[in-house]
Design an enzyme around this catalytic site. Structure first.
Site, PDB file in Angstrom:
ATOM      1  N   ASP D  40       0.833  -1.195   0.000  1.00 50.81           N
ATOM      2  CA  ASP D  40       0.000   0.000   0.000  1.00 50.81           C
ATOM      3  C   ASP D  40       0.875   1.256   0.000  1.00 50.81           C
ATOM      4  O   ASP D  40       0.382   2.359   0.223  1.00 50.81           O
ATOM      5  CB  ASP D  40      -0.940   0.008   1.224  1.00 50.81           C
ATOM      6  CG  ASP D  40      -0.185  -0.044   2.543  1.00 50.81           C
ATOM      7  OD1 ASP D  40       1.034  -0.297   2.540  1.00 50.81           O
ATOM      8  OD2 ASP D  40      -0.818   0.161   3.591  1.00 50.81           O
ATOM      9  N   HIS D  45       3.031   6.445   0.481  1.00 48.47           N
ATOM     10  CA  HIS D  45       4.223   7.268   0.183  1.00 48.47           C
ATOM     11  C   HIS D  45       4.201   7.817  -1.238  1.00 48.47           C
ATOM     12  O   HIS D  45       4.951   8.731  -1.562  1.00 48.47           O
ATOM     13  CB  HIS D  45       5.505   6.446   0.356  1.00 48.47           C
ATOM     14  CG  HIS D  45       5.564   5.664   1.620  1.00 48.47           C
ATOM     15  ND1 HIS D  45       6.065   4.399   1.713  1.00 48.47           N
ATOM     16  CD2 HIS D  45       5.149   5.970   2.882  1.00 48.47           C
ATOM     17  CE1 HIS D  45       5.977   3.955   2.956  1.00 48.47           C
ATOM     18  NE2 HIS D  45       5.409   4.897   3.690  1.00 48.47           N
ATOM     19  N   TRP D 164      -2.352  -2.486  12.160  1.00 46.69           N
ATOM     20  CA  TRP D 164      -1.073  -1.819  12.002  1.00 46.69           C
ATOM     21  C   TRP D 164      -0.984  -0.854  13.194  1.00 46.69           C
ATOM     22  O   TRP D 164      -1.612   0.216  13.180  1.00 46.69           O
ATOM     23  CB  TRP D 164      -1.092  -0.982  10.723  1.00 46.69           C
ATOM     24  CG  TRP D 164      -0.690  -1.567   9.415  1.00 46.69           C
ATOM     25  CD1 TRP D 164       0.282  -1.072   8.570  1.00 46.69           C
ATOM     26  CD2 TRP D 164      -1.262  -2.690   8.712  1.00 46.69           C
ATOM     27  NE1 TRP D 164       0.339  -1.837   7.423  1.00 46.69           N
ATOM     28  CE2 TRP D 164      -0.585  -2.835   7.483  1.00 46.69           C
ATOM     29  CE3 TRP D 164      -2.268  -3.626   9.011  1.00 46.69           C
ATOM     30  CZ2 TRP D 164      -0.877  -3.844   6.555  1.00 46.69           C
ATOM     31  CZ3 TRP D 164      -2.567  -4.635   8.097  1.00 46.69           C
ATOM     32  CH2 TRP D 164      -1.863  -4.735   6.891  1.00 46.69           C
ATOM     33  N   TYR D 166       0.642   1.752  15.024  1.00 47.30           N
ATOM     34  CA  TYR D 166       1.720   2.707  14.736  1.00 47.30           C
ATOM     35  C   TYR D 166       1.658   3.908  15.668  1.00 47.30           C
ATOM     36  O   TYR D 166       0.754   4.741  15.577  1.00 47.30           O
ATOM     37  CB  TYR D 166       1.583   3.201  13.297  1.00 47.30           C
ATOM     38  CG  TYR D 166       2.081   2.232  12.244  1.00 47.30           C
ATOM     39  CD1 TYR D 166       2.639   1.004  12.600  1.00 47.30           C
ATOM     40  CD2 TYR D 166       1.996   2.548  10.890  1.00 47.30           C
ATOM     41  CE1 TYR D 166       3.100   0.121  11.622  1.00 47.30           C
ATOM     42  CE2 TYR D 166       2.453   1.668   9.915  1.00 47.30           C
ATOM     43  CZ  TYR D 166       3.016   0.461  10.294  1.00 47.30           C
ATOM     44  OH  TYR D 166       3.469  -0.407   9.332  1.00 47.30           O
ATOM     45  N   ARG D 168       2.266   7.558  16.730  1.00 42.24           N
ATOM     46  CA  ARG D 168       2.407   8.759  15.897  1.00 42.24           C
ATOM     47  C   ARG D 168       2.046  10.030  16.675  1.00 42.24           C
ATOM     48  O   ARG D 168       1.356   9.961  17.686  1.00 42.24           O
ATOM     49  CB  ARG D 168       1.453   8.708  14.696  1.00 42.24           C
ATOM     50  CG  ARG D 168       1.865   7.907  13.511  1.00 42.24           C
ATOM     51  CD  ARG D 168       3.056   8.489  12.759  1.00 42.24           C
ATOM     52  NE  ARG D 168       3.336   7.686  11.565  1.00 42.24           N
ATOM     53  CZ  ARG D 168       3.820   6.447  11.578  1.00 42.24           C
ATOM     54  NH1 ARG D 168       4.078   5.826  12.724  1.00 42.24           N
ATOM     55  NH2 ARG D 168       4.049   5.807  10.429  1.00 42.24           N
ATOM     56  N   LYS D 200       0.482  -5.731  13.953  1.00 42.85           N
ATOM     57  CA  LYS D 200       1.687  -5.474  13.169  1.00 42.85           C
ATOM     58  C   LYS D 200       2.407  -4.314  13.823  1.00 42.85           C
ATOM     59  O   LYS D 200       1.840  -3.229  13.974  1.00 42.85           O
ATOM     60  CB  LYS D 200       1.276  -5.101  11.752  1.00 42.85           C
ATOM     61  CG  LYS D 200       2.422  -4.700  10.829  1.00 42.85           C
ATOM     62  CD  LYS D 200       1.891  -4.021   9.570  1.00 42.85           C
ATOM     63  CE  LYS D 200       2.973  -3.882   8.517  1.00 42.85           C
ATOM     64  NZ  LYS D 200       3.110  -2.519   8.001  1.00 42.85           N
ATOM     65  N   GLY D 242       8.756  -4.815   8.268  1.00 39.14           N
ATOM     66  CA  GLY D 242      10.117  -4.584   7.795  1.00 39.14           C
ATOM     67  C   GLY D 242      10.482  -3.109   7.779  1.00 39.14           C
ATOM     68  O   GLY D 242      11.613  -2.729   8.022  1.00 39.14           O
ATOM     69  N   GLY D 269       7.699  -5.428   2.910  1.00 38.77           N
ATOM     70  CA  GLY D 269       7.361  -4.945   1.585  1.00 38.77           C
ATOM     71  C   GLY D 269       8.553  -4.383   0.847  1.00 38.77           C
ATOM     72  O   GLY D 269       9.139  -5.061   0.003  1.00 38.77           O
ATOM     73  N   ARG D 270       8.929  -3.173   1.207  1.00 35.65           N
ATOM     74  CA  ARG D 270       9.997  -2.521   0.454  1.00 35.65           C
ATOM     75  C   ARG D 270      11.292  -3.322   0.460  1.00 35.65           C
ATOM     76  O   ARG D 270      11.992  -3.395  -0.544  1.00 35.65           O
ATOM     77  CB  ARG D 270      10.226  -1.101   0.990  1.00 35.65           C
ATOM     78  CG  ARG D 270       9.127  -0.155   0.517  1.00 35.65           C
ATOM     79  CD  ARG D 270       9.155   1.155   1.285  1.00 35.65           C
ATOM     80  NE  ARG D 270       8.621   0.969   2.635  1.00 35.65           N
ATOM     81  CZ  ARG D 270       8.666   1.892   3.606  1.00 35.65           C
ATOM     82  NH1 ARG D 270       9.236   3.056   3.366  1.00 35.65           N
ATOM     83  NH2 ARG D 270       8.152   1.653   4.788  1.00 35.65           N
TER      84      ARG D 270
END
Lengths: 297, 297, 297, 297, 297
Positions: D40, D45, D164, D166, D168, D200, D242, D269-270
């Protein structure tokens, strides 16, 4: 002796397990067995059922009897729950009977209409709901449709669903009658296939064989018949109904055979309250003696 | 003498108690008894009921009569409530009759359809709603379903629910008829099991015994019959219906026996307004004399 | 000594009474008092609260501790209820905490968002729901709006509503702070005015007087302060929160004064589980000794 | 070595268990571990992430890569699912990512808006849904409210919910930053308290200590930090993200430590697709070698 | 030999394709063929079907048999799915049978009422739903209406719809009977015209010609009849029903002819489980040998 099915092995949701645990382990003998007091005969048969013991016509007398007798729950219609349960709320579990009818019109295509909802049972703090499913009547498709909505609400709200699985109608009469082993066995299985958490059945009569399907034409002892019925209910708990007033020794023996077969308990109304108060409690004590011998932990 | 059931012991919600308190203690004799004026005969029987006293065909005449007679409430259909109640709003309690029908088609599978809703009763400032439940007809399952929605709305909105509990249909005719002790007793109990706050019944006739269930085959005095009916209604208040026009002394004696049995009051229509205005009030005065002897505090 | 408010005198609906009866008389000391174990600190403060006793980070350890300690209920968020309560369903009452937040962003306009619904509490077999109301913050209007929906659902479903009544925000900080007698007293009354069945408050500190309203500027003993707070809650039952870890003797004395004031019980988390297992149970035993002296029947 | 949490012990409903079983035992290594391919970044991004390997800008290339690499699932937004998944439907599990946003505006009060629903995930045959929860931002209350609706739909439809989690926002930046042990640990716990089935998280950095809460100021090895994070997630399965492209050996070591801590798997992913095709598969093979050492049965 | 219809050519939505792919390529022989175990006879016929092998009355025995036998799915009613599937969730695909009835009342106007919904199938993680359509009964219009709602839900949620296409009723009896080539062919086409993704039919009997429409009066081999039936189903996959217990060799030959005709597979219940456990598996092995010869890729 077959053991009672333990709650943790029945595929129950959290809410259904919580409520059945309260019924089976925080009331009555607290040993996983159950003795219920059904009190919807005023609707199902009319006040004539109270002539044997007029005091029993007063719902307050009955709720107190349930407390004194150490019952695991009382099964009543919405009207009595609304007006009589507040005083005893939480002291004895409430099984709100959701449907019911008078016995005045013909039973040929019997269907028991809804008189209350699962959400009302929640509102009243009930620990289970009851639904009468007339297995085998020509009105079967309407009954199943009505039942579907109740079952889904019960699933959604975590409310245990007790099914009064009653064979009825002309076809049943032609195939052994409503108490035949064939009819009771089929009714227990039907309730189980349709998602009952608890099934209430009458004690099966294997000697009623006229017109039954071939496999039921053989000789079966009453013990082997009730064994089969409890197996047919598989993961639905089984309650044996007392039905109309009968001899105490015969009732107690039925109770014993039922528990021996793995039933969870008994639901006895008229046999309990169609007699004088202290006599009721003495009979209840005999039933409790049976239940005490079949703990489930 | 059985005492009238006091409001505080009936398991009522706050709104139902508030509204019944207004009816029973702020109108009529203000002593907990009730005298209601039903006026739905124009729908149920047609204008033929007004030929005896044409003035009674005018709803305005009737509402004024209710005020003059010191009634605790008037029971009317939505159309008359919409057009005639505004003028007297709050002066005499309104019981909005929610269902009703003509008597033109056959009564074999009688069902009284809804003509208004509980929410409309709220909108009109009514203090109760009325519902005719035909106990024992083949249409029972549709009736119960329709009633269920009404009862739930009444519960949600705190509106007292008065059930006209009327035995009807072929099976009733075959079992003693609609006025038999058996039928009236069963109807009272049915309304109570289904959550009526107030039950309106006809006076029972224990001498009508043909076809009734065994327990009703015995000899019963009319007092013992009405005693039983009030008991069968348990925590539902009982109103005795006057029915068709009959002799005044007989009616007054029925009223006396009813109050003696613990009924809360009377709901008399044709016996009141099927006569000239002042005569009506004189008859009402006799009824009030009875009620005055049975205060409930 | 003020006596605990008995359930029958609190204006409770049937379902709320049934569920509170189960909590107060079928668990813990079964004497009408309550000891609750709150366990939402993992969300409210983060896992740092578990560093003192890492075992306490495991929800299963905590539910077992609640059983071993004879608690009347455990208050947890939906995630833990979904994944950990099934195993113990019905053995210890569940109070589903409906809202909650992290303490990462600023508390200036604190609002605790909903993470679950009353219907989910029903589904899981909970006996009460919990809601944190931040009294006095600039977000008050959003908080009240969110609370309104919860309260109505709780009313509709007969679910007791426990309000964490917590003064918060800049204005509170300027008027004595969140533990001042002024703030706690006002919070208790606010919850009561808004329909809490049970109010959870921190123990009031009458010595915090800077900026409080005039009547709170006087000298008050801690007993007279907690007396006032319980009175402010009127028919809402009162639970005293333990708050952060403090000295045991001081906590026990607070507990004693609270019960003396008529509180129903205690809700102690970190003071219980931020220590080794057996030490936890020894501290719980001291709290139970206090509760045993204040039975309500 | 902590063992992976087995499905049967996680309090999962039937549907969630069925779908997670499919993901964990009928795809990938079929040993209870998981390797997911998140895709995604084109939304989160922008296409800049595809400049390193332009082929990766084609969703078809990525889905094929997921098949070739033996991934347990691919996490994509609704647009790509609608247009690219049909061809491979059922061959590789679909995790429909329900919310997402661009990184163009400021992240100070980050909230990731919904772009699809759980019902759409059902319609597309997905085996899980993904939701990004920004823990600690000022928008927390809106995020929790949005999440609540997703969680309830997922519960109702038996759909596993991957959060997810996260950290922030400005407060996080002031308290150690989004990768600090403190922040990651709190985020894992928050997701667990709010009902995530799978969490995650990024790998925690215990060396980021500036501004963190006291208990996190000590010295922690990266192994002890990831151990704590997996424990904080208790019965929610843990996936380690990752993140941006980093050195292969470091990534593999992180993966090893994560599995050692009891994580269920990786979501890379990346690091996978920001390189040439065969190189991607060689890196995936290294990750699979790790996963093969941590089977769960 | 006609080849099995490949999934990609059937006009399936993404979700239906994903789920059918799982059934056909991730279970059983994983070659695009299917062997299903239907287990709703306890409802459709009653427990009498289990007398031949009492162990088969236990749903747990049957689900395990499905796993041991490498079946592609098990078709059961909601009650058994709720209570028995959790343990095996995801290990063998669930086809939730949505309607069903007892065989007690007359079949003249047979209609199989709904006992569960497509959404419940989603909730339980099912990969398909089953619906019995009685083609040709007087109740056809109610059946089609009920089916319409199911088909739309299945379409909305991407759930494959398996139609039990069963000719029934007096008119069918007068036109060759329910197993005639005419009736089976018409039923297959009806299901296809009404949107079935998969059609379950009985093996056609071209020799039953009395009363059939002219084109079916000719001589047809059983191979040419089943060829026609599969063609009539066009893009609906075809499953051949085993029906009541019959000789093994005859059943295997029917299976061979069906696969030769392009059917996707078999759905055999009583022929499988009305015998001792290991015998069941030996018979299943013979069926799998047939299916192995008809892969579809």
């Amino acid at each position: 002796m077959t053991s009672i099915k333990p709650l943790r092995d029945l595929g129950l949701s959290t809410g259904k397990k919580a409520r059945l645990h309260r019924i089976l382990y925080q009331h009555g003998l607290r040993n996983g067995t159950a003795l219920f007091l059904p009190y919807d005969q005023g609707l199902e048969h009319g006040p004539r059922d109270f002539f044997a013991n007029p005091a029993a016509g007063d719902p307050n007398y009955i709720v107190k009897l349930a407390l004194e007798g150490g019952f695991n729950g009382i099964a009543i219609q919405i009207g009595l729950a609304e007006k009589f349960y507040w005083e005893y709320a939480g002291e004895v579990p409430l099984i709100l009977k959701l449907n019911g009818k008078t016995d005045i019109p013909s039973d040929d295509a019997a269907l028991s209409p809804l008189n209350a909802t699962v959400e009302e049972a929640v509102r009243l703090g009930a620990d289970a709901v009851g639904y009468t499913l007339y297995v085998g009547t020509p009105a079967q498709e309407h009954d199943f449709a009505q039942y579907l909505a109740v079952r889904r609400d019960a699933q959604r709200l975590g409310m245990p669903l007790v099914v009064w699985a009653y064979p009825r109608g002309a076809a049943i009469e032609a195939k052994g009658g409503k108490d035949s082993f064939y009819a009771v066995d089929y009714a227990a299985r039907t309730a189980s296939e349709l998602g009952a958490d608890v099934v209430k059945v009458n004690f099966p009569h294997p000697e009623k064989r006229t017109g039954v399907k071939a496999p039921y034409e053989g000789e079966f002892s009453s013990q082997s018949a009730i064994d089969a019925v409890v197996r047919s209910a598989n993961r639905s708990l089984v309650l044996i109904s007392g039905g109309g007033r009968a001899g105490d020794d015969a009732m107690v023996e039925k109770a014993r055979q039922s528990m021996e077969a793995g039933a969870t308990g008994l639901i006895f109304g008229r046999n309990v309250w169609q007699r004088e108060h202290d006599e009721s409690l003495r009979f209840v004590a005999r039933l409790r003696d049976i239940l005490a011998k079949y703990p489930s932990h």
